[in-house]
Structures are given as C-alpha cells and as structure tokens.
Design a protein around this motif. Structure first.
Motif, PDB file in Angstrom:
ATOM      1  N   ILE A  33       0.839  -1.202   0.000  1.00  0.00           N
ATOM      2  CA  ILE A  33       0.000   0.000   0.000  1.00  0.00           C
ATOM      3  C   ILE A  33       0.874   1.252   0.000  1.00  0.00           C
ATOM      4  CG2 ILE A  33      -1.610   1.369   1.396  1.00  0.00           C
ATOM      5  CD1 ILE A  33      -2.835  -1.345   2.324  1.00  0.00           C
ATOM      6  N   PHE A  34       1.882   1.267   0.864  1.00  0.00           N
ATOM      7  CA  PHE A  34       2.757   2.441   0.968  1.00  0.00           C
ATOM      8  C   PHE A  34       3.555   2.660  -0.318  1.00  0.00           C
ATOM      9  CE2 PHE A  34       6.717   4.494   2.747  1.00  0.00           C
ATOM     10  CZ  PHE A  34       6.126   5.728   2.981  1.00  0.00           C
ATOM     11  N   SER A  35       3.967   1.572  -0.952  1.00  0.00           N
ATOM     12  CA  SER A  35       4.699   1.687  -2.212  1.00  0.00           C
ATOM     13  C   SER A  35       3.850   2.378  -3.278  1.00  0.00           C
ATOM     14  CB  SER A  35       5.129   0.296  -2.694  1.00  0.00           C
ATOM     15  OG  SER A  35       5.826   0.384  -3.920  1.00  0.00           O
ATOM     16  N   LYS A  36       2.575   2.010  -3.328  1.00  0.00           N
ATOM     17  CA  LYS A  36       1.666   2.621  -4.300  1.00  0.00           C
ATOM     18  C   LYS A  36       1.444   4.102  -3.985  1.00  0.00           C
ATOM     19  CE  LYS A  36      -0.803  -1.695  -5.391  1.00  0.00           C
ATOM     20  NZ  LYS A  36      -0.515  -1.694  -6.843  1.00  0.00           N
ATOM     21  N   VAL A  37       1.362   4.441  -2.706  1.00  0.00           N
ATOM     22  CA  VAL A  37       1.207   5.845  -2.310  1.00  0.00           C
ATOM     23  C   VAL A  37       2.420   6.653  -2.747  1.00  0.00           C
ATOM     24  CG1 VAL A  37       1.057   7.436  -0.348  1.00  0.00           C
ATOM     25  CG2 VAL A  37      -0.340   5.350  -0.372  1.00  0.00           C
ATOM     26  N   ARG A  38       3.597   6.092  -2.570  1.00  0.00           N
ATOM     27  CA  ARG A  38       4.826   6.823  -2.886  1.00  0.00           C
ATOM     28  C   ARG A  38       5.048   6.988  -4.394  1.00  0.00           C
ATOM     29  NH1 ARG A  38       9.793   5.527  -1.751  1.00  0.00           N
ATOM     30  NH2 ARG A  38      10.353   7.746  -1.812  1.00  0.00           N
ATOM     31  N   ASN A  39       4.343   6.210  -5.190  1.00  0.00           N
ATOM     32  CA  ASN A  39       4.406   6.441  -6.642  1.00  0.00           C
ATOM     33  C   ASN A  39       3.853   7.822  -6.981  1.00  0.00           C
ATOM     34  OD1 ASN A  39       5.543   3.961  -7.285  1.00  0.00           O
ATOM     35  ND2 ASN A  39       3.558   2.943  -7.561  1.00  0.00           N
ATOM     36  N   ASP A  40       2.860   8.270  -6.195  1.00  0.00           N
ATOM     37  CA  ASP A  40       2.278   9.595  -6.398  1.00  0.00           C
ATOM     38  C   ASP A  40       2.899  10.647  -5.483  1.00  0.00           C
ATOM     39  OD1 ASP A  40       0.376   7.938  -7.819  1.00  0.00           O
ATOM     40  OD2 ASP A  40      -0.995   9.649  -7.722  1.00  0.00           O
ATOM     41  N   PHE A  41       3.303  10.217  -4.287  1.00  0.00           N
ATOM     42  CA  PHE A  41       3.871  11.127  -3.292  1.00  0.00           C
ATOM     43  C   PHE A  41       5.204  10.568  -2.793  1.00  0.00           C
ATOM     44  CE2 PHE A  41      -0.540  12.374  -3.236  1.00  0.00           C
ATOM     45  CZ  PHE A  41      -0.492  13.749  -3.034  1.00  0.00           C
ATOM     46  N   PRO A  42       6.281  10.801  -3.536  1.00  0.00           N
ATOM     47  CA  PRO A  42       7.593  10.261  -3.157  1.00  0.00           C
ATOM     48  C   PRO A  42       8.071  10.726  -1.781  1.00  0.00           C
ATOM     49  CG  PRO A  42       7.624  11.072  -5.412  1.00  0.00           C
ATOM     50  CD  PRO A  42       6.332  11.522  -4.811  1.00  0.00           C
ATOM     51  N   TYR A  67     -12.942   6.650   5.542  1.00  0.00           N
ATOM     52  CA  TYR A  67     -13.030   5.719   4.415  1.00  0.00           C
ATOM     53  C   TYR A  67     -12.939   4.285   4.922  1.00  0.00           C
ATOM     54  CZ  TYR A  67     -12.440   9.532   1.052  1.00  0.00           C
ATOM     55  OH  TYR A  67     -12.621  10.669   0.303  1.00  0.00           O
ATOM     56  N   LEU A  68     -13.748   3.415   4.326  1.00  0.00           N
ATOM     57  CA  LEU A  68     -13.753   1.989   4.646  1.00  0.00           C
ATOM     58  C   LEU A  68     -13.286   1.215   3.422  1.00  0.00           C
ATOM     59  CD1 LEU A  68     -17.221   1.755   6.465  1.00  0.00           C
ATOM     60  CD2 LEU A  68     -14.961   1.933   7.520  1.00  0.00           C
ATOM     61  N   VAL A  69     -12.186   0.463   3.595  1.00  0.00           N
ATOM     62  CA  VAL A  69     -11.608  -0.309   2.491  1.00  0.00           C
ATOM     63  C   VAL A  69     -11.107  -1.644   3.042  1.00  0.00           C
ATOM     64  CG1 VAL A  69      -9.920  -0.333   0.612  1.00  0.00           C
ATOM     65  CG2 VAL A  69     -10.789   1.863   1.472  1.00  0.00           C
ATOM     66  N   HIS A  70     -11.322  -2.713   2.291  1.00  0.00           N
ATOM     67  CA  HIS A  70     -10.786  -4.005   2.730  1.00  0.00           C
ATOM     68  C   HIS A  70      -9.262  -3.956   2.688  1.00  0.00           C
ATOM     69  CE1 HIS A  70     -10.026  -8.311   3.036  1.00  0.00           C
ATOM     70  NE2 HIS A  70     -11.247  -8.388   3.542  1.00  0.00           N
ATOM     71  N   PRO A  71      -8.584  -4.453   3.724  1.00  0.00           N
ATOM     72  CA  PRO A  71      -7.119  -4.359   3.787  1.00  0.00           C
ATOM     73  C   PRO A  71      -6.384  -4.979   2.602  1.00  0.00           C
ATOM     74  CG  PRO A  71      -8.016  -5.042   5.897  1.00  0.00           C
ATOM     75  CD  PRO A  71      -9.153  -5.069   4.931  1.00  0.00           C
ATOM     76  N   SER A  72      -6.979  -6.001   1.983  1.00  0.00           N
ATOM     77  CA  SER A  72      -6.306  -6.665   0.862  1.00  0.00           C
ATOM     78  C   SER A  72      -6.523  -5.948  -0.470  1.00  0.00           C
ATOM     79  CB  SER A  72      -6.771  -8.118   0.748  1.00  0.00           C
ATOM     80  OG  SER A  72      -8.160  -8.178   0.462  1.00  0.00           O
ATOM     81  N   SER A  73      -7.390  -4.934  -0.465  1.00  0.00           N
ATOM     82  CA  SER A  73      -7.630  -4.161  -1.696  1.00  0.00           C
ATOM     83  C   SER A  73      -6.600  -3.039  -1.780  1.00  0.00           C
ATOM     84  CB  SER A  73      -9.059  -3.599  -1.693  1.00  0.00           C
ATOM     85  OG  SER A  73     -10.017  -4.633  -1.644  1.00  0.00           O
ATOM     86  N   HIS A  74      -5.372  -3.406  -2.158  1.00  0.00           N
ATOM     87  CA  HIS A  74      -4.251  -2.467  -2.076  1.00  0.00           C
ATOM     88  C   HIS A  74      -4.426  -1.248  -2.971  1.00  0.00           C
ATOM     89  CE1 HIS A  74      -1.658  -6.140  -0.760  1.00  0.00           C
ATOM     90  NE2 HIS A  74      -2.424  -5.695   0.208  1.00  0.00           N
ATOM     91  N   ASP A  75      -4.976  -1.449  -4.147  1.00  0.00           N
ATOM     92  CA  ASP A  75      -5.154  -0.322  -5.064  1.00  0.00           C
ATOM     93  C   ASP A  75      -6.124   0.705  -4.490  1.00  0.00           C
ATOM     94  OD1 ASP A  75      -3.382  -1.213  -6.976  1.00  0.00           O
ATOM     95  OD2 ASP A  75      -4.911  -2.251  -8.152  1.00  0.00           O
ATOM     96  N   LEU A  76      -7.276   0.235  -4.025  1.00  0.00           N
ATOM     97  CA  LEU A  76      -8.273   1.156  -3.479  1.00  0.00           C
ATOM     98  C   LEU A  76      -7.781   1.785  -2.183  1.00  0.00           C
ATOM     99  CD1 LEU A  76     -11.021   2.492  -3.604  1.00  0.00           C
ATOM    100  CD2 LEU A  76     -12.011   0.449  -2.508  1.00  0.00           C
ATOM    101  N   TYR A  77      -7.130   0.983  -1.351  1.00  0.00           N
ATOM    102  CA  TYR A  77      -6.636   1.508  -0.073  1.00  0.00           C
ATOM    103  C   TYR A  77      -5.640   2.640  -0.322  1.00  0.00           C
ATOM    104  CZ  TYR A  77      -6.410   1.024   4.998  1.00  0.00           C
ATOM    105  OH  TYR A  77      -6.553   1.242   6.350  1.00  0.00           O
ATOM    106  N   SER A  78      -4.694   2.401  -1.213  1.00  0.00           N
ATOM    107  CA  SER A  78      -3.686   3.434  -1.512  1.00  0.00           C
ATOM    108  C   SER A  78      -4.333   4.633  -2.197  1.00  0.00           C
ATOM    109  CB  SER A  78      -2.569   2.857  -2.387  1.00  0.00           C
ATOM    110  OG  SER A  78      -3.080   2.344  -3.602  1.00  0.00           O
TER     111      SER A  78
END
Length: 384
Positions: free
Chosen positions: A215-224, A324-335
C-alpha cells in the motif's frame, strides 16, 4: 451499586503493558466513578501482588502464579478465591470479566457475572480463518456458560460471538466502547505534517500490517515524499513462527520505501496524541477487531481515517463521510484513498470534522456510561 471488573489489562504505571481492552475498561471505570458508582478492579497475570487505591478506585493486582501441573485450573481457582473474598468484604453487586482465554471458566461467584466481548480467541480465529486450539475454545465456552449476561462493543462482534458460542437464551447488550472527549481535543486540525501517514497498533498479522508495504509503495508512486510512522509493540507471527512481525515487514518494503518508514515501537500512551495531531492521514487496515479504540481516538482528534471495512468497522464510520472503509487486501483502493486525502487538504479537514461529530454522537463515554449502569441494574435486580 458496587461494580467489579476482572481484566488482564488496566493502564497504570504498576501494571504490565496494556492495549485497547485495558483502555476501554479504564474509560468506563472513570465514567462510573463520575456517576458515583463504586468500582473495584482485579487485574490478573501481574508481576506483583498489591492493592492500589487511586482516584476512588481500588485496583487489585493479582500476581501470576506458577503451579507444577494444571496451572490453567489452579490459577483460575486462586483468582476466584481472591475475588470472592473481596466481593464479600466490600459487598460488590456485580462482576464483569473479559472473554479472552475464558478466564472465568471453573469460577463461581455469588453475584452476577457479566462477560464483555472484547474479542475472544475463538472470535479472532474465526475472522482470520485460523485453526483454534481445542482447549482454548473449551475454556472460552465454559466461561461463556457461566455468564449471566453479555455486552458487545458492536452488533457485529455480538452476533459473531453469539453464533460461535451458540448463545441462545441469555441477553447480549450492544454498548459501544467510549472515550472522554475532553481528553481528545484538537484545536488546530489545520496544522499537520503534510504527507505523514500514521499507523498505531500492535505489529501483528491480524492488524493488517503486512499489507502496508505494498500500500505504501503505491502511495509513494504519487507522493515520493510520503512518510509512514508505525507505533506499537512488535509481536510473534503465528503463521511463519517469526519472533518479529517488524522483521517480516521490513523484508516486504522495497529499499527506497523503507527509508521513509519510521518504526517507533511502543511509546507512552500520553505521547501518542502528539503523533495523531501531526498526522495527515491515519490508517488502520486490520482484519480482526471488535471495535478499535485508536480509530475512534483519531476520529475524535479530527483526523481523516482510512480504516478496514470489515463488519465492526461499518458501525464506526460512515464511508466517504466520516472516514473511508476499504478491505485491507484491496491495495489499489486503499492506496487511492490515502492519495486522495494527501492531495486535498480541504477534504482531510472536512472528513476530520465529520469524524469528530460521529464520535460525539456514538462514542461519548459520558453518554454510554448511563447505558452500562442501566444494564448492570437490570441484571442485579434479576438476581434478587
């Protein structure tokens, strides 16, 4: 009325480290005292035997004892004998115990026993789809059979526990955990550290922490420049046998992301609020919970929260309104939810404001304590 609590956790400088269970008990105890209800607390499994009188509460530390054999039986009987002596001496009307490990199995009290579903091993194994040891279920089932009534912090936790333990005739009252809102004020919600993401809780698989590296890796793609702070005790991992979940997590982060992750370990409870205030977004991707004290504490401090969407969480947050409510395994939506908040300060502030309103409505201990008292009176009156 004189109420007693039998608990493995209670936040105090002389007790062993405590988590959400202990916090919820202490919040309720403080509110009961304010309503002029007499309270005694029995904290078992402690290093020392001691009685502490503080803030109109008598806290009994019950030392952890070793036995050559059948400790699971003899230690319970020791706790029972000790509690009953105080119950008789102090004319206690009702005792409440936690469901965890079925501590009240084999115990007999001459006053009503109420069991609160803070989260049993049976409950957590069910949510995690993990095989449970037969003896653990047996202890918890025996304890449940001895309870006169039950309290659950969410309808979800109550219904699952009712099904797992086949509770048919006894009442399960739904009363949320509460917090003292005066202790969770944030007068400057517009001041925070941009792109700071905060997780608070034990580093353990069931809390969803092993989902965070991706999840954090996907966030950092947009926010390094994004930074992730983790606060909480490390723990053994039941699936791999690793002594440290943090070590497992470190291996899942890529090298560059790990440079932006700061694990602070367990810190004093009164320091945690400082980190909540500083956070841009708070995240709780847990798979197994009964309510989640730190979630409502963060909401009370007007923080935008991205939380698990499983069962109990739907009773905490109105999705896309107070968090926000997101399933923990839904990495794309969570990020994506985290990114959405990091991009928009106004959105963070608006959700944080509504989160505070939600907590004031649903989780104010000064309101909830009256529900607890009413339920205790009902149970004690039935006994007479």
């Amino acid at each position: 009325m004189h109420i007693a609590f039998l608990t493995p956790e209670y936040p105090h400088s002389k007790t062993l480290p405590s988590g959400g269970l202990g916090t919820s008990v202490k919040n309720l105890v403080s509110a009961l005292i304010a309503e002029e209800i007499k309270v005694s607390v029995f904290v078992y499994g402690q290093k020392n035997q001691e009685v502490i009188k503080e803030d109109n509460v008598e806290i009994h530390l019950i030392k952890n004892k070793k036995y050559k054999f059948l400790r699971w039986f003899f230690y319970r009987k020791y706790i029972e004998e000790y509690c009953n002596s105080i119950i008789k001496r102090e004319s206690i009307d009702l005792i409440e115990a936690a469901d965890w490990t079925g501590i009240t199995a084999f115990m007999n009290f001459k006053i009503p026993l109420v069991i609160r579903f803070h989260g049993s091993d049976t409950y957590f194994c069910h949510l995690e789809n993990r095989k449970q040891k037969i003896k653990n279920f047996w202890f918890e089932k025996l304890a449940i059979n001895r309870g006169q009534a039950f309290i659950a912090p969410t309808k979800f936790a109550g219904e699952i526990s009712k099904k797992l333990f086949k509770i048919r005739e006894k009442e399960i009252k739904i009363i949320h955990y509460g917090i003292n809102l005066r202790n969770f004020e944030n007068q400057i919600p517009h001041q925070f550290e941009k792109n700071l993401i905060l997780y608070i809780g034990t580093l353990i698989r069931k809390k969803g922490v092993l989902e965070l590296p991706e999840i954090f890796s996907k966030v950092r793609n947009d926010f390094p420049s994004a930074k992730l702070i983790l606060i909480g005790a490390d723990s053994f991992d039941i699936k791999t046998g690793s002594k440290s979940t943090w070590e497992l997590m470190k291996n899942l982060f890529n090298e560059d992301d790990l440079k932006h992750v700061h694990y602070l370990g367990k810190i004093p409870y009164d320091e945690i609020q400082n980190y909540i205030r500083k956070a841009n977004v708070c995240i709780f991707p847990t798979f197994a919970e009964t309510l989640g004290m730190v979630t409502i504490e963060s909401m009370a401090m007007q923080k935008a929260v991205v939380n698990s969407n499983i069962g109990w969480a739907q009773e905490l947050i109105v999705d896309e309104e107070s968090g926000y409510l997101v399933h923990p395994s839904s990495h794309d939506l969570y990020s994506n939810r985290i990114i959405q908040l990091l991009k928009n300060n106004s959105l963070c502030l608006e959700i944080g404001k509504k989160a505070r309103i939600r907590v004031e409505l649903k989780f104010d201990i000064n309101k909830l304590v009256k529900e607890n008292i009413e339920f205790y009176r009902k149970i004690t009156n039935q006994k007479r």
